[in-house]
Design an enzyme around this catalytic site. Structure first.
Site, PDB file in Angstrom:
ATOM      1  N   ASP A 190      -7.406   8.590   9.527  1.00 35.70           N
ATOM      2  CA  ASP A 190      -6.826   7.188  10.056  1.00 35.70           C
ATOM      3  C   ASP A 190      -5.673   7.367  10.964  1.00 35.70           C
ATOM      4  O   ASP A 190      -5.032   6.386  10.890  1.00 35.70           O
ATOM      5  CB  ASP A 190      -7.106   6.047   8.858  1.00 35.70           C
ATOM      6  CG  ASP A 190      -6.858   4.834   9.543  1.00 35.70           C
ATOM      7  OD1 ASP A 190      -7.488   4.474  10.663  1.00 35.70           O
ATOM      8  OD2 ASP A 190      -6.633   3.831   8.926  1.00 35.70           O
ATOM      9  N   LYS A 193      -6.972   8.755  17.093  1.00 34.42           N
ATOM     10  CA  LYS A 193      -8.342   8.935  17.315  1.00 34.42           C
ATOM     11  C   LYS A 193      -8.893   9.999  17.950  1.00 34.42           C
ATOM     12  O   LYS A 193      -9.667  10.864  17.378  1.00 34.42           O
ATOM     13  CB  LYS A 193      -9.084   7.862  17.854  1.00 34.42           C
ATOM     14  CG  LYS A 193      -8.440   6.268  17.158  1.00 34.42           C
ATOM     15  CD  LYS A 193      -8.297   6.443  15.770  1.00 34.42           C
ATOM     16  CE  LYS A 193      -7.585   5.171  15.430  1.00 34.42           C
ATOM     17  NZ  LYS A 193      -7.340   5.131  14.040  1.00 34.42           N
ATOM     18  N   ASP A 218     -11.926   6.349   9.668  1.00 32.78           N
ATOM     19  CA  ASP A 218     -11.925   4.710   9.728  1.00 32.78           C
ATOM     20  C   ASP A 218     -11.735   4.646  11.620  1.00 32.78           C
ATOM     21  O   ASP A 218     -11.582   5.648  12.359  1.00 32.78           O
ATOM     22  CB  ASP A 218     -10.586   4.206   9.465  1.00 32.78           C
ATOM     23  CG  ASP A 218     -10.488   2.716   9.632  1.00 32.78           C
ATOM     24  OD1 ASP A 218     -11.434   2.090   9.699  1.00 32.78           O
ATOM     25  OD2 ASP A 218      -9.362   2.282   9.668  1.00 32.78           O
ATOM     26  N   ASN A 219     -11.994   3.562  12.030  1.00 32.95           N
ATOM     27  CA  ASN A 219     -12.090   3.389  13.672  1.00 32.95           C
ATOM     28  C   ASN A 219     -12.950   4.196  14.338  1.00 32.95           C
ATOM     29  O   ASN A 219     -12.353   4.464  15.441  1.00 32.95           O
ATOM     30  CB  ASN A 219     -10.753   3.394  14.055  1.00 32.95           C
ATOM     31  CG  ASN A 219      -9.731   2.285  13.509  1.00 32.95           C
ATOM     32  OD1 ASN A 219      -8.763   2.442  12.889  1.00 32.95           O
ATOM     33  ND2 ASN A 219     -10.058   0.923  13.336  1.00 32.95           N
ATOM     34  N   GLU A 247     -10.598  -3.948  11.556  1.00 35.22           N
ATOM     35  CA  GLU A 247      -9.515  -4.615  10.580  1.00 35.22           C
ATOM     36  C   GLU A 247      -9.052  -6.238  11.221  1.00 35.22           C
ATOM     37  O   GLU A 247      -8.431  -6.199  12.137  1.00 35.22           O
ATOM     38  CB  GLU A 247      -8.562  -3.738  10.048  1.00 35.22           C
ATOM     39  CG  GLU A 247      -7.603  -3.131  11.427  1.00 35.22           C
ATOM     40  CD  GLU A 247      -8.208  -1.804  11.888  1.00 35.22           C
ATOM     41  OE1 GLU A 247      -7.438  -1.165  12.388  1.00 35.22           O
ATOM     42  OE2 GLU A 247      -9.319  -1.589  11.704  1.00 35.22           O
TER      43      GLU A 247
END
Length: 268
Positions: A190, A193, A218-219, A247
């Site tokens: 996380d 990216k 995540d993401n 989020e």
């Protein structure tokens, strides 16, 4: 596989640039983010000037002031309320956190790794669910974030379960080895990216992943990590994609991947 309609997922993937642009705008305008997520009109904090790093310090001060020591759930709840009602925070958050929780409860890791600790929210979330003797190693290069994370983790009563390491993955490998960590059961990725796939391959190359190791990303949709997402669909991983919300947003969509490693073990 994906836990929603394939057509919708394909359309979302094709519109990743738009997702990124909107996400960039939302992160810089709390008033707009609240409007689009139906969170109500802007509050007084939306009109305050933003100072780099002050937001995170405000979170720490608020948690220390409003929550009792040794209560991880109260710490998480306080941070989530801040993220929903005051300013955007790049934690995994409460909604996606539930996906993380299920993966942790299923794997029951003894050794967990986090890339991108930020202010310690996910470290508190992970460490509070580790089995007896379990340990989390959380890596983040930002000195201010590391300081805040350590303070939050200590306040939550979890310092014995979490080792916060300041640095990047490559410079932290020796630190992990010196602490006797050569393989991991669980990883949360996380951080930056475009580094997701690079650092995952570093973990594979150095033999940290073993059969059954679980990697949560995540993401993966917003802001997005398309090369990582594609790699997690390879034969080396059994991956489930969870379509959810970004989020602290009721508007922006995101994907969390939960992948079980089934590739070759040992250094590569």
């Amino acid at each position: 596989m994906i836990s929603s309609k394939p057509l919708l997922a394909r359309l979302l993937n094709e519109s990743s640039l738009l997702q990124y642009i909107v996400h960039w705008i939302l992160r810089r305008s709390m008033a707009l983010r609240r409007l689009l997520s139906f969170g109500g009109p802007p509050g007084p904090s939306d009109m305050q000037p933003h100072y780099r790093g002050q937001k995170e310090q405000n979170v720490l001060d608020m948690v220390l002031r409003t929550t009792p020591p040794g209560n991880p759930e109260a710490v998480l709840d306080a941070i989530d309320k801040f993220g929903w009602n005051s300013e955007f925070l790049m934690n995994i958050g409460d909604r996606k956190g539930a996906i993380l929780d299920k993966a942790l409860q299923k794997r029951q890791p003894q050794v967990a790794l986090e890339l991108g600790g930020y202010i310690g929210y996910s470290a508190v979330r992970i460490a509070s669910q580790l089995p007896p003797g379990g340990k989390l190693y959380s890596i983040d290069p930002n000195e201010s974030h590391v300081r805040i994370a350590r303070a939050l983790i200590q306040h939550a009563g979890l310092s014995d379960k979490v080792e916060v390491i300041q640095g990047i993955l490559e410079t932290s490998i020796q630190v992990l080895h010196l602490q006797g960590v050569h393989t991991i059961d669980f990883a949360l990725i996380d951080h930056v990216k475009h580094l997701y796939l690079k650092d995952l391959l570093v973990l594979q190359k150095n033999g940290f992943l073993k059969k059954g190791s679980v990697v949560v990303g995540d993401n993966v949709l917003t802001p997005g990590s398309p090369d990582f997402r594609k790699h997690m669909q390879s034969d080396e991983y059994a991956t489930v994609e969870h379509l959810t919300n970004l989020e602290y947003s009721n508007y922006m969509l995101d994907i969390v991947t939960v992948s079980e490693y089934r590739g070759r073990e040992g250094p590569q």
